[in-house]
Design an enzyme around this catalytic site. Structure first.
Site, PDB file in Angstrom:
ATOM      1  N   ARG A  20     -44.502  43.891 -56.924  1.00  0.00           N
ATOM      2  CA  ARG A  20     -43.382  43.723 -56.005  1.00  0.00           C
ATOM      3  C   ARG A  20     -43.749  43.985 -54.545  1.00  0.00           C
ATOM      4  O   ARG A  20     -42.994  43.673 -53.642  1.00  0.00           O
ATOM      5  CB  ARG A  20     -42.211  44.626 -56.455  1.00  0.00           C
ATOM      6  CG  ARG A  20     -41.561  44.160 -57.741  1.00  0.00           C
ATOM      7  CD  ARG A  20     -40.703  45.244 -58.392  1.00  0.00           C
ATOM      8  NE  ARG A  20     -41.498  46.240 -59.131  1.00  0.00           N
ATOM      9  CZ  ARG A  20     -40.991  47.263 -59.811  1.00  0.00           C
ATOM     10  NH1 ARG A  20     -39.687  47.444 -59.853  1.00  0.00           N
ATOM     11  NH2 ARG A  20     -41.769  48.113 -60.458  1.00  0.00           N
ATOM     12  N   LYS A  40     -57.122  59.358 -30.006  1.00  0.00           N
ATOM     13  CA  LYS A  40     -57.639  59.358 -31.372  1.00  0.00           C
ATOM     14  C   LYS A  40     -58.837  60.283 -31.450  1.00  0.00           C
ATOM     15  O   LYS A  40     -59.690  60.240 -30.554  1.00  0.00           O
ATOM     16  CB  LYS A  40     -58.047  57.936 -31.751  1.00  0.00           C
ATOM     17  CG  LYS A  40     -58.466  57.759 -33.169  1.00  0.00           C
ATOM     18  CD  LYS A  40     -59.628  56.784 -33.312  1.00  0.00           C
ATOM     19  CE  LYS A  40     -60.939  57.454 -32.991  1.00  0.00           C
ATOM     20  NZ  LYS A  40     -62.118  56.615 -33.180  1.00  0.00           N
TER      21      LYS A  40
HETATM   22  C1  UD1 Z   1     -41.205  54.061 -63.966  1.00  0.00           C
HETATM   23  C2  UD1 Z   1     -40.479  54.591 -65.206  1.00  0.00           C
HETATM   24  C3  UD1 Z   1     -38.993  54.689 -64.889  1.00  0.00           C
HETATM   25  C4  UD1 Z   1     -38.777  55.594 -63.691  1.00  0.00           C
HETATM   26  C5  UD1 Z   1     -39.608  55.123 -62.486  1.00  0.00           C
HETATM   27  C6  UD1 Z   1     -39.574  56.187 -61.398  1.00  0.00           C
HETATM   28  C7  UD1 Z   1     -41.707  53.845 -67.224  1.00  0.00           C
HETATM   29  C8  UD1 Z   1     -41.763  52.878 -68.337  1.00  0.00           C
HETATM   30  N1  UD1 Z   1     -40.717  53.712 -66.351  1.00  0.00           N
HETATM   31  O1  UD1 Z   1     -40.719  52.738 -63.728  1.00  0.00           O
HETATM   32  O2  UD1 Z   1     -38.276  55.213 -66.018  1.00  0.00           O
HETATM   33  O3  UD1 Z   1     -37.410  55.623 -63.358  1.00  0.00           O
HETATM   34  O4  UD1 Z   1     -40.995  54.925 -62.856  1.00  0.00           O
HETATM   35  O5  UD1 Z   1     -40.210  55.761 -60.232  1.00  0.00           O
HETATM   36  O6  UD1 Z   1     -42.537  54.732 -67.164  1.00  0.00           O
HETATM   37  N2  UD1 Z   1     -48.961  52.438 -63.813  1.00  0.00           N
HETATM   38  C9  UD1 Z   1     -50.226  52.595 -64.371  1.00  0.00           C
HETATM   39  N3  UD1 Z   1     -50.599  51.808 -65.417  1.00  0.00           N
HETATM   40  C10 UD1 Z   1     -49.770  50.898 -65.962  1.00  0.00           C
HETATM   41  C11 UD1 Z   1     -48.483  50.736 -65.423  1.00  0.00           C
HETATM   42  C12 UD1 Z   1     -48.098  51.529 -64.350  1.00  0.00           C
HETATM   43  O7  UD1 Z   1     -51.001  53.418 -63.909  1.00  0.00           O
HETATM   44  O8  UD1 Z   1     -50.196  50.228 -66.932  1.00  0.00           O
HETATM   45  C13 UD1 Z   1     -48.572  53.287 -62.675  1.00  0.00           C
HETATM   46  C14 UD1 Z   1     -48.199  52.492 -61.441  1.00  0.00           C
HETATM   47  O9  UD1 Z   1     -49.322  52.286 -60.611  1.00  0.00           O
HETATM   48  C15 UD1 Z   1     -47.167  53.386 -60.766  1.00  0.00           C
HETATM   49  C16 UD1 Z   1     -46.575  54.173 -61.924  1.00  0.00           C
HETATM   50  O10 UD1 Z   1     -47.434  54.007 -63.021  1.00  0.00           O
HETATM   51  O11 UD1 Z   1     -47.763  54.293 -59.857  1.00  0.00           O
HETATM   52  C17 UD1 Z   1     -45.176  53.664 -62.279  1.00  0.00           C
HETATM   53  O12 UD1 Z   1     -45.249  52.295 -62.617  1.00  0.00           O
HETATM   54  P1  UD1 Z   1     -44.139  51.266 -62.153  1.00  0.00           P
HETATM   55  O13 UD1 Z   1     -44.504  49.934 -62.686  1.00  0.00           O
HETATM   56  O14 UD1 Z   1     -43.886  51.417 -60.723  1.00  0.00           O
HETATM   57  O15 UD1 Z   1     -42.908  51.826 -63.024  1.00  0.00           O
HETATM   58  P2  UD1 Z   1     -41.375  51.678 -62.691  1.00  0.00           P
HETATM   59  O16 UD1 Z   1     -40.911  50.330 -63.105  1.00  0.00           O
HETATM   60  O17 UD1 Z   1     -41.098  52.107 -61.314  1.00  0.00           O
HETATM   61 CA    CA Z   2     -42.291  52.619 -59.528  1.00  0.00          CA
END
Ligand code: UD1
Ligand code: CA
Length: 425
Positions: free
Chosen positions: A15, A320
């Site tokens: 996104r 800087k």
């Molecule tokens: C996630 C939570 C959601 C919560 C929100 C809070 C899950 C399934 N959902 O959703 O409940 O409200 O965060 O901000 O956990 N990442 C990895 N590996 C992966 C996928 C993601 O390291 O395979 C990391 C991403 O880089 C990120 C974090 O996990 O830093 C969260 O992933 P993101 O896809 O942003 O989850 P949300 O949809 O925000």
């Molecule tokens: Ca997130």
């Protein structure tokens, strides 16, 4: 009990629509999102694991260069937040302590909040604590589902939620504390039967319930702290929130901020009492500013700047990686980079430290000792030193060291041709 931290930073950040930069390396006032999160855990987690995947090499390099107690663990392919945490299982086979899990895209969380969260976890004898908060607009976050007696049941993601669940305003902050020994088995049991076909970390809640473990939610009142960054819009909003917090802190400590709407100051800047920050000033990165200084309007401090007391940094001045000692003025339209300025130095308008050699791609230093006066529109070609009390006449290009109390001039002599114009009329 020992605490280790796991920071999730492998996701693609779709996104953000970024080609060049992984989500967690986008910045708020000169510091990466991941940097904020690691700074908040590095003081109380004995070890930090950063899960990397998308743009792994860049994130690995960032962690290695900046955080000595952090290791990176590769997650490839990225199959979800639960899968991400499971990557640390081999490193923690025999570990018997707490693991705190955070997301690399939630930079506004404060260290004191995390400490209170862990305290709550210990005092409530929880096996797993998840942080939650109430959002008026919960769209996009996982919803906290509670039973009729208000006990935590499970977390449902936006994409999997029914309309009734979508109306719930209590959301998952994405921060968890767990007793590792009791929960490590959960990561082998996660399934992908959800709207995104991913291994959800949030499913460890219902797993814990099924194992009769003590699972609780810790509601954080200050919901700003868990604001997650998924888009550029979120990034701008988080920058505003972070700035507001910082400016309020500086004002409470005795700093005047003339216009809070046009002033930006990073969290890692220290400012002494009675210093005045004038409008449209941007201060990023790590800086120390002394007491009774005047900064701006329209000044830009780019980091690694140390300013002692009673210093003036005026209009359209960029600084800087520089140390500016007390009672020194850099009044107008100047660039001071890779420099050391002594006490009572005066820098005339339009002075430039030429610190960068584009052929060798190297930067070198300008040193101006105490009581040096630099005339307007001068270029100080580094490496160069101007010794105590020396003066540089206006419009000079200084390419050699200037000895103490000397005057350096590089100007062509002024010629006046009397009546030159009149004769041509
Ligand atoms: C996630 C939570 C959601 C919560 C929100 C809070 C899950 C399934 N959902 O959703 O409940 O409200 O965060 O901000 O956990 N990442 C990895 N590996 C992966 C996928 C993601 O390291 O395979 C990391 C991403 O880089 C990120 C974090 O996990 O830093 C969260 O992933 P993101 O896809 O942003 O989850 P949300 O949809 O925000
Ligand atoms: Ca997130």
């Amino acid at each position: 009990m020992d605490i280790k931290a796991v920071v999730l930073a492998a996701g693609k950040g779709t996104r953000m629509k970024s080609v060049t930069t992984p989500k967690v390396l986008h910045q708020i006032m000169g510091k990466t999102l991941l940097g904020y999160v690691l700074d908040n855990v590095k003081n109380f987690a004995s070890e930090q694991f950063v899960i990397v995947g998308h743009h792994a090499e860049e994130v690995e390099k960032f962690v290695k260069d900046n955080y000595s107690n952090a290791h990176t663990v590769l997650q490839s392919p990225q199959l979800g937040t639960g899968h991400a945490v499971s990557m640390v299982c081999p490193a923690l086979v025999d570990y018997d302590g707490l693991v705190i899990i955070l997301c690399g895209d939630t930079p506004l969380i404060k260290e004191e909040t995390l400490r209170k969260f862990v305290e709550f976890h210990n005092e409530s004898m929880s096996d797993l604590t998840v942080m939650s908060t109430i959002f008026e607009n919960p769209t996009g976050y996982g919803r906290i589902i509670r039973s009729e007696d208000n006990k935590l049941e499970c977390i449902v993601e936006q994409k999997d939620a029914t309309d009734a669940q979508k109306a719930i305003k209590e959301v998952n902050a994405g921060i968890y504390c767990l007793n590792w020994k009791k929960f490590k088995a959960a990561f082998g049991d996660l399934k992908t039967n959800n709207a995104q076909g991913e291994y959800y970390l949030t499913d460890i809640i219902s797993w814990g319930k099924s194992q009769n473990l003590n699972v609780n939610a810790y509601i954080l009142e200050d919901s700003d702290q868990i604001y997650g960054i998924n888009s550029r819009l979120n990034l701008a909003e988080a920058t505003k929130m972070m700035n507001k917090r910082n400016l309020e802190k500086y004002m409470t400590e005795g700093v005047t901020i003339v216009d809070v709407n046009s002033t930006w100051i990073s969290e890692d800047t220290v400012i002494g009492q009675d210093t005045i920050i004038y409008p449209s000033t941007y201060i990023e990165g790590k800086n120390v500013i002394g007491k009774n200084c005047k900064i701006g309007p329209c000044a830009h401090l780019r980091g690694d700047v140390e300013v002692l007391d009673n210093v003036k940094i005026g209009n359209f001045v960029e600084v800087k990686k520089a140390k500016i000692s007390s009672n020194t003025n850099v009044g107008h339209l100047s660039y001071i980079g890779d420099a050391e300025l002594g006490e009572r130095v005066n820098i005339g308008a339009g002075t430039i430290t030429a610190n960068y050699n584009p052929l060798t791609k190297t930067k070198t230093k300008t040193i101006l000792k105490d009581d040096v006066k630099i005339g307007s529109n001068s270029v100080l070609v580094a490496p160069v030193t101007v010794e105590d009390g020396a003066n540089v006449g206006a419009g000079a290009v200084i390419t050699k060291n200037v000895p103490a109390w000397a005057l350096a001039l590089t100007r062509a002599p002024l010629k006046i041709l009397e009546n030159w114009v009149r004769k041509r009329k």
